[in-house]
Structures are given as C-alpha cells and as structure tokens.
Design a protein around this motif. Structure first.
Motif, mmCIF file in Angstrom:
data_model
loop_
_atom_site.group_PDB
_atom_site.id
_atom_site.type_symbol
_atom_site.label_atom_id
_atom_site.label_comp_id
_atom_site.label_asym_id
_atom_site.label_seq_id
_atom_site.Cartn_x
_atom_site.Cartn_y
_atom_site.Cartn_z
ATOM 1 N N ARG A 263 0.861 -1.077 0.034
ATOM 2 C CA ARG A 263 -0.047 0.031 -0.070
ATOM 3 C C ARG A 263 0.816 1.251 0.038
ATOM 4 O O ARG A 263 0.207 2.349 -0.286
ATOM 5 N N THR A 264 2.315 1.107 0.299
ATOM 6 C CA THR A 264 2.938 2.235 0.265
ATOM 7 C C THR A 264 3.214 2.941 -1.218
ATOM 8 O O THR A 264 3.883 1.968 -1.998
ATOM 9 N N PHE A 265 2.927 4.081 -1.431
ATOM 10 C CA PHE A 265 3.325 4.856 -2.439
ATOM 11 C C PHE A 265 4.840 5.265 -2.800
ATOM 12 O O PHE A 265 5.177 5.620 -1.871
ATOM 13 N N LYS A 266 5.200 4.875 -3.870
ATOM 14 C CA LYS A 266 6.770 5.193 -4.208
ATOM 15 C C LYS A 266 7.001 5.974 -5.288
ATOM 16 O O LYS A 266 6.549 5.669 -6.235
ATOM 17 N N LEU A 267 7.700 7.186 -4.926
ATOM 18 C CA LEU A 267 8.102 7.986 -5.909
ATOM 19 C C LEU A 267 9.702 8.118 -6.043
ATOM 20 O O LEU A 267 10.323 8.400 -4.997
ATOM 21 N N PHE A 268 10.155 7.233 -6.914
ATOM 22 C CA PHE A 268 11.740 7.579 -6.936
ATOM 23 C C PHE A 268 12.503 8.534 -8.149
ATOM 24 O O PHE A 268 11.686 8.471 -9.254
ATOM 25 N N MET A 269 13.403 9.216 -7.834
ATOM 26 C CA MET A 269 13.858 10.250 -8.574
ATOM 27 C C MET A 269 15.459 10.157 -8.729
ATOM 28 O O MET A 269 16.076 10.111 -7.837
ATOM 29 N N SER A 270 15.762 10.259 -10.146
ATOM 30 C CA SER A 270 17.139 10.512 -10.231
ATOM 31 C C SER A 270 17.276 10.745 -11.656
ATOM 32 O O SER A 270 16.547 10.158 -12.549
ATOM 33 N N GLY A 271 18.118 11.829 -12.076
ATOM 34 C CA GLY A 271 18.640 11.885 -13.468
ATOM 35 C C GLY A 271 19.306 10.874 -14.141
ATOM 36 O O GLY A 271 19.430 10.450 -15.407
#
Length: 366
Positions: A263-271
């Motif tokens: 149920r945990t929403f995940k937003l991963f970020m990296s160029g």
C-alpha cells in the motif's frame, strides 16, 4: 489517507533556510519561462505531478528521471502534499535535508513541517517518533537508514589460517593469509585471475597464536519490525542510483524493507537512475514496482534479473585477446550487456516513467 493536520504539530529538527520562497500554483496560461520568472509551477511540472498522482492506488509507483534543474524537489513535495499522505518518508542525501525541509514548509504555507532523522539529539528524537508510528513528514539519508537496519559483529578474521604455514616443530611461522584477485566484476566481463595466497610475516600483526578480530555486517531487520506495525503512506526517494542501481547493495535491501507494504506509494527520482549502464535499469524499477499488474496478471518488472536481461538486453560473450571465449570454472561462457534490444523498449513497459531534459543542459566535457 485523510488530511495532514496531524503533521502540523511536528517540530523541524534544524532551522530551514530563510530565503526559500514558495513556488505558487500553476497558471496554465503562462509559458514555462514565464512561470519560472513568476515563481509558479510550470505546465510541465504540473502535468508530471498530476500524472504521478494517478498511480496512487493503481501501480503505487512512479519513476521521475528529470534532468538536474527541471524541479524534481518541488514536484516530489507537491506529490506528497496533494496526495493526502499522513506518514511520509523522504530519502535524500544529507547535504539536501535542509533544502527538502524548507521546501516542504514553504509549499504547505507552514502547515506541514518535517523531522530530520540523523545522529543529532533532535535527529534521534525524530527516529524515536518515526519508530513509534507518529504521523508526519520525515527526512533521512540512505546511509543513516542502513545503519539502523544493520549492526557490526565481531568475528574471527577469515585470513587467520595457522595450518597454512606450520613449522616442522608445530609452531606457526606466518598465520595470516590474504587472498588477492586481479579483477572482480564478472557480470561486466572482468574475470577473476589466479588466486594468490600471501602470508604475513610473524610479528607484523600481534602474536602468531592469536587471531585477528574482524567485523562483518549483520542485518537486524529494524524496519521489517517497526514498519510492519506502522507502515508508511508514501516514500519519496531522491538520487535513487545511490542505493538502487546495485541489486546486492545493503542500502537497497534496507529500502526494500521500508517499502515492502504494497500500500506504500513510491516515487523514486534521479536523472542518472541506471548510471549509464542499461543493465542497471532492472534494480530500481523492480524496487518501485515489485507487484503484479492486475491488467496482465504478470509482474510489472520480471522478478528474475536474468530473465529480464534476456528479454530486454543484448548480451555478448566476453573474449580474450586471442578471440577465445572466457568461461567460468564450470565451463559456462561469460557474457556482458552490450545495450538494449530495442532502445527505450523496457522503459515503455513501465506504468509511470517521466523524463524531461533541462532547458540549459550541462555541457559535454571537452
């Protein structure tokens, strides 16, 4: 997930920079250049924020691979604020913690503040609150999180091999044996050379009858225990290549434990999320989307790295200078990844992948 009023009572663990100014809501009539000058969210940023939020409750994940300078920080904060998440963990490098805390305060008009978890007294208090399941926005570095999940234990140094160098009278001449290989990375085509045993001379390291004590890491499953009781609503992770590109990384195992609740929403970020090696695409994307796509009945991302690699990557046999194939000790040919079968083919299968180039890209080195 309810509103975020409970987060407003939390105290910031360190003073936020006073110069941080709120980036106001989007005005669709402005161009991106005009929006930046007016301190407003650009049309491109607004589209990305709304697109990412569409995955809440659907695939529960997004990968934002924007270039540096496109505005990943404000987009990440806006996703957390607009998503109605009550309990959020921001994973970021330590030198960016104050910037994240300041941006959270600014974008929420001071209603939401963040607690930074680190080795300071206030940071330890923040960890205690996090561990107790308190609601709010928390910030921590990947190395700090790993340090909570692992501990060092004392072990006998495996280099201590008294039987390797016994004298005829039974005494030990040089009990410490060290292994060395010429190369290490088999996956990328580098093959280990001949094993070399080196014995330390007596007296260099203490009495020859006493083994050296070394340390090794032992996972204590800190987050498996506490987050099973108090799961997170969302995890916003910046610079994910630091912990996610290597599938054997201890930090990756820690992050996987943190986001294990489906149920945990995940937003991963990296160029640079796969570090210019397409073979590394599997590890971060598998972290974001570990589950099964209900529309297809298949995994969003193959659970087996080798199967995934055969589907999407071109593999080449590693050869010696004479043209013969290099093999493992069992006779199996050693292969390396040469590139994608179809450029962008794997990315096209991901539920939510966003990448935009900076208007003023970093110049190529001369």
């Amino acid at each position: 997930m309810g509103d975020r009023e409970g987060a407003g009572s939390l105290m910031v663990t360190a003073p936020a920079p006073a110069s941080v100014r709120k980036i106001e809501e989007n005005d669709p009539d402005l161009t991106d250049e005009e929006a930046l000058e007016a301190w407003r969210i650009t049309n491109g940023q607004e589209w990305a924020i709304e697109r990412i939020l569409q995955e809440v409750g659907r695939s529960n994940g997004a990968l934002l691979a924007d270039d540096m300078g496109v505005g990943k920080t404000v987009q990440g904060v806006e996703v957390a604020l607009r998503g109605g998440f009550e309990r959020v963990l921001f994973i970021a490098l330590p030198n960016t913690h104050l910037g994240w805390a300041a941006r959270i305060t600014a974008q929420s008009d001071g209603r939401v503040t963040a607690r930074i978890m680190d080795g300071s007294e206030s940071g330890r208090a923040a960890l205690k609150a996090f561990r107790a399941g308190e609601k709010g926005f928390f910030i921590a570095g990947p190395h700090y999180l790993m340090a909570q999940d692992y501990r060092s234990v004392r072990v006998v140094n495996p280099a201590y091999r008294p039987d390797q160098s016994r004298r005829e009278d039974g005494t030990v001449e040089a009990p410490f044996v060290f292994k060395r290989y010429r190369t290490t990375n088999v996956r990328k085509g580098a093959v280990r050379g001949e094993l070399e045993l080196r014995a330390r001379k007596e007296g260099v390291i203490g009495p020859d009858a006493e083994p050296i004590i070394a340390t090794e890491s032992e996972r204590i499953k800190f987050f498996d225990y506490y987050l099973k009781k108090y799961p997170l609503d969302a995890v916003i992770a910046d610079e994910v290549h630091v912990f996610a590109a290597n599938k054997f990384n201890q930090m990756r195992r820690t992050i996987r434990a943190i986001i294990r609740d489906e149920r945990t929403f995940k937003l991963f970020m990296s160029g640079t999320w796969f570090l210019n090696d397409p073979d590394n695409m599997w590890s971060p994307s598998r972290l974001v989307w570990p589950g099964i796509n209900p529309a297809t009945g298949r995994n969003y991302v193959d659970s087996n790295h080798d199967i995934w690699r055969d589907r999407f990557m071109v593999r080449e046999v590693v050869t010696r200078t004479d043209g013969t194939a290099m093999t493992t000790s069992s006779g199996r040919e050693i292969k390396k990844t040469a590139g994608e079968r179809v450029e962008g083919g794997f990315i096209a299968t991901l539920p939510c992948y966003i990448r935009r180039e900076a208007a003023d890209p970093i110049p190529e080195p001369e």
